[in-house]
Each structure stands twice: as C-alpha cells, then as structure tokens.
Design an enzyme around this catalytic site. Structure first.
Site: not given
Ligand code: F6P
Length: 409
Positions: A143, A246
């Site tokens: 991120d 997103e």
């Molecule tokens: O924290 C990094 C991240 O990749 C975010 O960009 C994303 O929203 C989230 O993790 C997704 O997490 P998970 O794999 O728990 O759905």
C-alpha cells in the site's frame, strides 16, 4: 549482541517481505548472533511459542537467495494487534516470558501501519516495566502508506507487476480495433491510499498510450462524472482501459464496493475487506451503455508476483531488515527503519531509524500536487518518484518449468 533475536511477519504479504527476513538473518550472522528465531504467524503465533530456527532453513547462501525469490510470508503472517495494555498485562508478560525462555534480546517485526502498532505497544510496555528487550519495526506494505519513510518495501514489486500487467491488458484490449470498444476496468489494492493504483500511470511510454483514467481514493468518486467520462471515451476510442482503486468512495463515505454488497466483512485490524469495485462499475457501464465490459481484479496476484519483482525493491527490503538489526545492535528500540532517498539521478537511498510513535497507525496518501487537475491521472512528479522503485529484475529459479520456493516444514 549477546542474546538471540526473533523476526516476525505481519499483515498482507508482499513479494519482498521475505527479503527483509533474509536481511535480518544476514545481519545477525555478521554480528555473531547465535540463534535467529522466526515467529510462525507473527505475534499471534509467538504468544503460543510457535517459533522456528532460521538456521535450519538458511544455512546455505543459495537458500537465502531462494528465500528472496519466495512470495508471501515464509514465516506465516497474521492480522492481530496487541490490545491496550490495561487489563491485558498477562498477554504482554507472556511475550516477555517467551523472549526470556529463548534468550531473545531483540524482536524485529516486518509489517505496515497496524503491525507497527505492535512494535509500539511492546516497546512502550518494556519501557514502562524496566524490561531490557528491544523492539524494531521493519517497513513493509504494497500500500506504500507508511509515513516518514520515502517508500515501503513491497510497493516497488507490486507496482512493477501492475504496470506490466496493465500494459499487457491494454495490448489485448486494443487488438480488435472494434468500432465499439470493450471497456476494461482494472481494480487495484491499497485501501485508502492510492499509491498502488497510481502505478498504472507508469505504463505510458513511446510504445503505449497508457490507461485512459485512474481513480484514486484520495479523491471523492463522482459516479455521474465517471459515467460521462466513460461514454466520451467510448465514442472517441477503440479501446478503453481504466484503473480504479479498491478504496474509491462516494461523497457520503460509502465505498463503491459496498454498493454491490452492503455486508462487507471486517478483518481483525478493523478494516473493511474491499473487493468487487471493478465488477460493480463494469456492470453499471454495461447496463447503461450496452457496451462490452470486462472487470479485472488483480487481487492476490499483485502482492504475490515474485516472478516479476523489482530488484530495487528486493534489495531495499533486504537493506531495511539488515539496518534494523544494526540499529538494535547500537541500542535502539521502539523505532522503525525508514528509507531515505538521496537523489533520483542516479537514484540513491539510505536508511535511518525513526520513532515508532510517529508511524504506527498513521496512513500516508498520495500528495495532491501529483494528481492531475481533472482528478483522473498522475503527473510527472509521481512518475519521477515511482519509476526508480520498479527498476531492475530478479528472476526466479525455475524447476520443472515453474518457480522454486523455500517452504517452511
Ligand atoms: O494491507 C495490504 C492489503 O494488500 C490491502 O491493500 C488490501 O486491502 C488488503 O491487504 C487485503 O487483505 P486481505 O488479504 O486480508 O483481504
């Protein structure tokens, strides 16, 4: 360093987080640390005394190279925050008890803003209770939203994957040259920070006209303006590719992905799980225009693509792991290693250590001055910032036609 050390990984994996573990291990060995432990599934596993000895996996330099080429979190990750100290002293004491049991002098934690909170809480507890153990944060997140540091390990590789894949998508989408274009909407991770989505801007060059619009969460998403823009692009172009974060949201705060599904799940860090933005928008465009649409959600692929890692990123991930150990050796605690850019021509980056209190739980977003006036693109300021981070390639070791990984037994 007289005692042993432990390293853990936390939060969403990246293509470079294992390189940081390799950096921690290499520095510890340089200092003659006897045992380098790895937490299995971060602090959550550590509380149950789930540790491995890294020497069992990394006794050979080729294994260290393989670790750097292994995606995801080799040690296992977690989304678990140490709770507030008051009323949870037992849990904190447990961490120190396990550290003492293994003669661990210093704990290294690779993660993003939420994971840095664990470093902060543990170092605060140690300070308040006169405990000698030290705690250091190792930055990591696709991120790219940690403050103070110029950028975060993991970002460059994810950005390289996104730029490459979007370029391939554009090539595919434009191949038909149809009178009515296919509207392709690509969804990119990053939650409330648009850094990763911004990397779609890196595609533009003398062999590619680039994406047609980029929607970041830094700007309120105006559905009517979006539809107007899509209709205009459809009339004037034979291929339309749009990148959306997103985390794009409406003026009332609702995420676009929530328009499709009101019951969005919340993870253990309290973040809404975002997914479905591109699918929702593609359906809306199809319904309102009758055009062919395609929704592509990079999802896990963008953070697991070690086969397309940025060598700069992999090297810097190693560098921050290494620097964290050296900072702890110098007596530092309650800090995170930062990457400090010294110049772009040639690109140079050093490291330093910064107070974790200024970092934990703080999100850094894309600066306004790098977003184009229409709010749908990035200017040269961003390109200059991001281009060096995606430079260089680290190729996998292929065995039987697929990349070889180092795996925990
Ligand atoms: O924290 C990094 C991240 O990749 C975010 O960009 C994303 O929203 C989230 O993790 C997704 O997490 P998970 O794999 O728990 O759905």
């Amino acid at each position: 360093m007289k005692g042993n050390i432990v390293v853990g990984q936390s939060g969403g994996p990246t293509a470079a987080i294992n390189s940081s573990v390799a950096g921690v291990f290499a520095a510890a060995k340089e200092l003659g640390v006897e045992k380098v432990y790895g937490m299995v599934h971060g602090i959550e596993g550590f509380l149950e005394d789930k540790v491995i000895e890294l020497e069992d996996y990394l006794s050979d330099p080729t294994e260290i190279e393989l670790l750097k080429r292994t995606p995801s979190a080799f040690l296992g990750s977690c989304r678990f925050k140490m709770p507030k100290i008051e009323g949870n002293e037992e849990m904190y004491e447990k961490v120190f008890e396990i550290m003492e049991k293994h003669d661990i002098e210093c704990l290294f934690y690779a993660g993003g803003n939420d994971s840095m909170d664990t470093v902060k809480m543990l170092s605060d507890y140690a300070a308040a209770h006169g405990k000698p153990q030290r705690f250091m944060g190792v930055p990591k997140t696709i991120d790219n939203d940690l403050p103070v540091t110029d950028h975060c390990p993991g970002y460059g590789s994810a950005a390289k994957y996104i730029a490459t894949s979007i370029k391939e998508i554009i090539r595919d989408n434009e191949s038909f040259g149809a009178k009515k274009p296919t509207i392709c909407i690509v969804e990119i991770m990053g939650r409330n920070a648009g850094w990763l989505t911004a990397s779609a801007a890196l595609v533009k060059g003398d062999d590619c006209s680039g994406v047609d619009a980029i929607y970041l969460p830094e700007k309120v998403f105006d559905m009517d303006a979006f539809m107007k823009k899509v209709k205009y692009l459809a009339e004037t172009k034979s291929s339309v590719v749009i990148a959306v974060s997103e985390g794009i949201h409406l003026a009332d705060g609702r995420y676009v992905c929530e328009l499709a599904n009101e019951n969005v799940a919340v993870d253990a860090f309290g973040h809404k799980q975002m997914s479905g933005t591109a699918a929702f928008l593609a359906q809306k465009v199809a319904d309102e225009t009758g055009l062919k649409t395609r929704a592509i959600e990079f999802s896990t692929l963008q953070r697991a693509a070690t086969h397309l890692a940025s060598l700069t990123d992999i090297n810097e991930a190693f560098q921050v792991g290494h620097a964290a150990v050296m900072a702890a050796e110098a007596g530092k605690t309650g800090m995170m290693i930062t990457l400090d850019r010294n110049g772009n021509d040639p690109y140079q980056c050093g490291t330093s250590a910064y107070d974790i209190h200024a970092i934990a739980n703080v999100e850094r977003t894309v600066p306004e001055e790098w977003i184009t006036e229409d709010g749908c693109g990035l200017n040269e300021g961003y390109i200059k910032y991001a281009r060096p981070l995606i430079m260089g390639e680290q190729f996998p070791v292929f065995v039987n036609g697929v990349p070889r990984h180092l795996v925990r037994k």
